[in-house]
Design a protein around this motif. Sequence first.
Motif, mmCIF file in Angstrom:
data_model
loop_
_atom_site.group_PDB
_atom_site.id
_atom_site.type_symbol
_atom_site.label_atom_id
_atom_site.label_comp_id
_atom_site.label_asym_id
_atom_site.label_seq_id
_atom_site.Cartn_x
_atom_site.Cartn_y
_atom_site.Cartn_z
ATOM 1 N N THR A 28 13.561 7.256 -1.952
ATOM 2 C CA THR A 28 14.661 6.665 -1.201
ATOM 3 C C THR A 28 14.171 5.395 -0.530
ATOM 4 O O THR A 28 13.041 5.337 -0.030
ATOM 5 C CB THR A 28 15.225 7.656 -0.150
ATOM 6 O OG1 THR A 28 16.378 7.094 0.469
ATOM 7 C CG2 THR A 28 14.199 7.994 0.918
ATOM 8 N N VAL A 29 14.998 4.362 -0.546
ATOM 9 C CA VAL A 29 14.634 3.071 0.032
ATOM 10 C C VAL A 29 15.008 3.064 1.510
ATOM 11 O O VAL A 29 16.159 3.329 1.875
ATOM 12 C CB VAL A 29 15.347 1.921 -0.705
ATOM 13 C CG1 VAL A 29 14.989 0.583 -0.071
ATOM 14 C CG2 VAL A 29 14.967 1.918 -2.192
ATOM 15 N N LEU A 30 14.024 2.757 2.351
ATOM 16 C CA LEU A 30 14.261 2.708 3.793
ATOM 17 C C LEU A 30 14.664 1.304 4.243
ATOM 18 O O LEU A 30 15.497 1.149 5.130
ATOM 19 C CB LEU A 30 13.004 3.169 4.535
ATOM 20 C CG LEU A 30 12.503 4.573 4.180
ATOM 21 C CD1 LEU A 30 11.205 4.870 4.921
ATOM 22 C CD2 LEU A 30 13.551 5.620 4.494
ATOM 23 N N SER A 31 14.061 0.299 3.640
ATOM 24 C CA SER A 31 14.429 -1.086 3.943
ATOM 25 C C SER A 31 14.020 -1.971 2.774
ATOM 26 O O SER A 31 13.166 -1.614 1.963
ATOM 27 C CB SER A 31 13.747 -1.567 5.235
ATOM 28 O OG SER A 31 12.341 -1.612 5.083
ATOM 29 N N GLY A 32 14.652 -3.137 2.686
ATOM 30 C CA GLY A 32 14.378 -4.050 1.596
ATOM 31 C C GLY A 32 15.140 -3.672 0.334
ATOM 32 O O GLY A 32 16.002 -2.782 0.345
ATOM 33 N N PHE A 64 9.614 -4.433 0.890
ATOM 34 C CA PHE A 64 10.388 -3.190 0.838
ATOM 35 C C PHE A 64 9.575 -2.048 1.436
ATOM 36 O O PHE A 64 8.347 -2.106 1.524
ATOM 37 C CB PHE A 64 10.802 -2.853 -0.608
ATOM 38 C CG PHE A 64 9.655 -2.568 -1.536
ATOM 39 C CD1 PHE A 64 9.072 -1.309 -1.605
ATOM 40 C CD2 PHE A 64 9.163 -3.562 -2.377
ATOM 41 C CE1 PHE A 64 8.014 -1.037 -2.463
ATOM 42 C CE2 PHE A 64 8.104 -3.312 -3.243
ATOM 43 C CZ PHE A 64 7.532 -2.045 -3.283
ATOM 44 N N HIS A 65 10.287 -1.019 1.835
ATOM 45 C CA HIS A 65 9.684 0.154 2.471
ATOM 46 C C HIS A 65 10.436 1.361 1.937
ATOM 47 O O HIS A 65 11.661 1.437 2.056
ATOM 48 C CB HIS A 65 9.850 0.046 3.997
ATOM 49 C CG HIS A 65 9.244 1.168 4.763
ATOM 50 N ND1 HIS A 65 9.571 1.430 6.081
ATOM 51 C CD2 HIS A 65 8.319 2.108 4.428
ATOM 52 C CE1 HIS A 65 8.900 2.465 6.516
ATOM 53 N NE2 HIS A 65 8.131 2.900 5.530
ATOM 54 N N MET A 66 9.726 2.282 1.307
ATOM 55 C CA MET A 66 10.421 3.449 0.756
ATOM 56 C C MET A 66 9.570 4.705 0.847
ATOM 57 O O MET A 66 8.352 4.658 1.050
ATOM 58 C CB MET A 66 10.855 3.199 -0.689
ATOM 59 C CG MET A 66 9.771 2.995 -1.690
ATOM 60 S SD MET A 66 10.495 2.654 -3.334
ATOM 61 C CE MET A 66 9.012 2.599 -4.321
ATOM 62 N N GLU A 112 4.477 7.176 1.595
ATOM 63 C CA GLU A 112 5.205 6.020 2.107
ATOM 64 C C GLU A 112 4.691 4.794 1.351
ATOM 65 O O GLU A 112 3.490 4.548 1.297
ATOM 66 C CB GLU A 112 4.949 5.869 3.605
ATOM 67 C CG GLU A 112 5.573 4.637 4.230
ATOM 68 C CD GLU A 112 5.111 4.438 5.661
ATOM 69 O OE1 GLU A 112 5.947 4.095 6.501
ATOM 70 O OE2 GLU A 112 3.902 4.635 5.940
ATOM 71 N N TRP A 113 5.603 4.050 0.729
ATOM 72 C CA TRP A 113 5.216 2.860 -0.033
ATOM 73 C C TRP A 113 5.793 1.610 0.624
ATOM 74 O O TRP A 113 6.967 1.581 1.000
ATOM 75 C CB TRP A 113 5.748 2.937 -1.462
ATOM 76 C CG TRP A 113 4.999 3.876 -2.366
ATOM 77 C CD1 TRP A 113 5.116 5.232 -2.411
ATOM 78 C CD2 TRP A 113 4.022 3.528 -3.348
ATOM 79 N NE1 TRP A 113 4.279 5.752 -3.372
ATOM 80 C CE2 TRP A 113 3.599 4.728 -3.957
ATOM 81 C CE3 TRP A 113 3.484 2.319 -3.774
ATOM 82 C CZ2 TRP A 113 2.648 4.751 -4.974
ATOM 83 C CZ3 TRP A 113 2.532 2.343 -4.784
ATOM 84 C CH2 TRP A 113 2.123 3.550 -5.373
ATOM 85 N N GLU A 162 0.818 -1.191 0.000
ATOM 86 C CA GLU A 162 0.000 0.000 0.000
ATOM 87 C C GLU A 162 0.863 1.256 0.000
ATOM 88 O O GLU A 162 2.070 1.218 0.278
ATOM 89 C CB GLU A 162 -0.935 0.027 1.203
ATOM 90 C CG GLU A 162 -0.233 0.248 2.534
ATOM 91 C CD GLU A 162 -1.217 0.418 3.698
ATOM 92 O OE1 GLU A 162 -2.420 0.158 3.509
ATOM 93 O OE2 GLU A 162 -0.760 0.817 4.783
ATOM 94 N N ALA A 163 0.206 2.375 -0.328
ATOM 95 C CA ALA A 163 0.829 3.689 -0.245
ATOM 96 C C ALA A 163 0.081 4.479 0.819
ATOM 97 O O ALA A 163 -1.143 4.365 0.939
ATOM 98 C CB ALA A 163 0.752 4.406 -1.587
#
Length: 227
Positions: free
Chosen positions: A170-174, A212-214, A149-150, A133-134
Amino acid sequence: MSPGTRTSMTADGASTDTTADGAGTDSRPDADRVVDAQTRRIGEQIRARRRAAGLTLVQVAAATGLSHPFLSQVERGHSRASMVSLEKIAAALGTTQVALLAAGAPEHGGHDGGAPEVLRAGEGARGPSSDGEARLLVHAGPHAFEPLEWTGEHTDLGEYFEHGEDEFLTVLSGHVLLDLRGQEPIRLGPGDSVYHRGGTAHRWCSADGGRFHMLVVKETPRVGGVA
């Protein structure tokens, strides 16, 4: 959603509820078929904008490539449009994907001059994406940019997003596979960022099947612009 009910994605990117034995919920009273309050508010906003523009559902369907029945379900809150579908609908109505998404959030007190706008972790309008989700990270209203936030874990790139505004992510995790049309896909990990110009068709998915979290930040379209 009642016990024994599951949600599935339609070809148009909507989510529909079915019971455990596979039967649909169409036999339920109309009000009971609304996915949730946010989906109902978004549908009402789409209908209001369509009517204000003097467009029929058939005309919007032709402009978006989405089916007439699906759009009718979205307007009534019976189906949830994906973020890709929302962008197509927004373009046809002369608004933005984020404006439609924001319409789904509960009423907010509004902006108080130069006071900071605080949005808590459990707040923010949300829209479905493939296996994720976003979440809009600001309340509804005018902003210089649109932060989202995606999260997701899908490995299918799906359809391209395309809009006239510059975008930063920007990628926060994954790990994320970013596909900018006409270029070799880019693999991104935690801490990696990309800035691309408006008009660049783009899409992304999980690079390894993990979640992933970005953070994605897009310029707010200028008055009269189209998402």
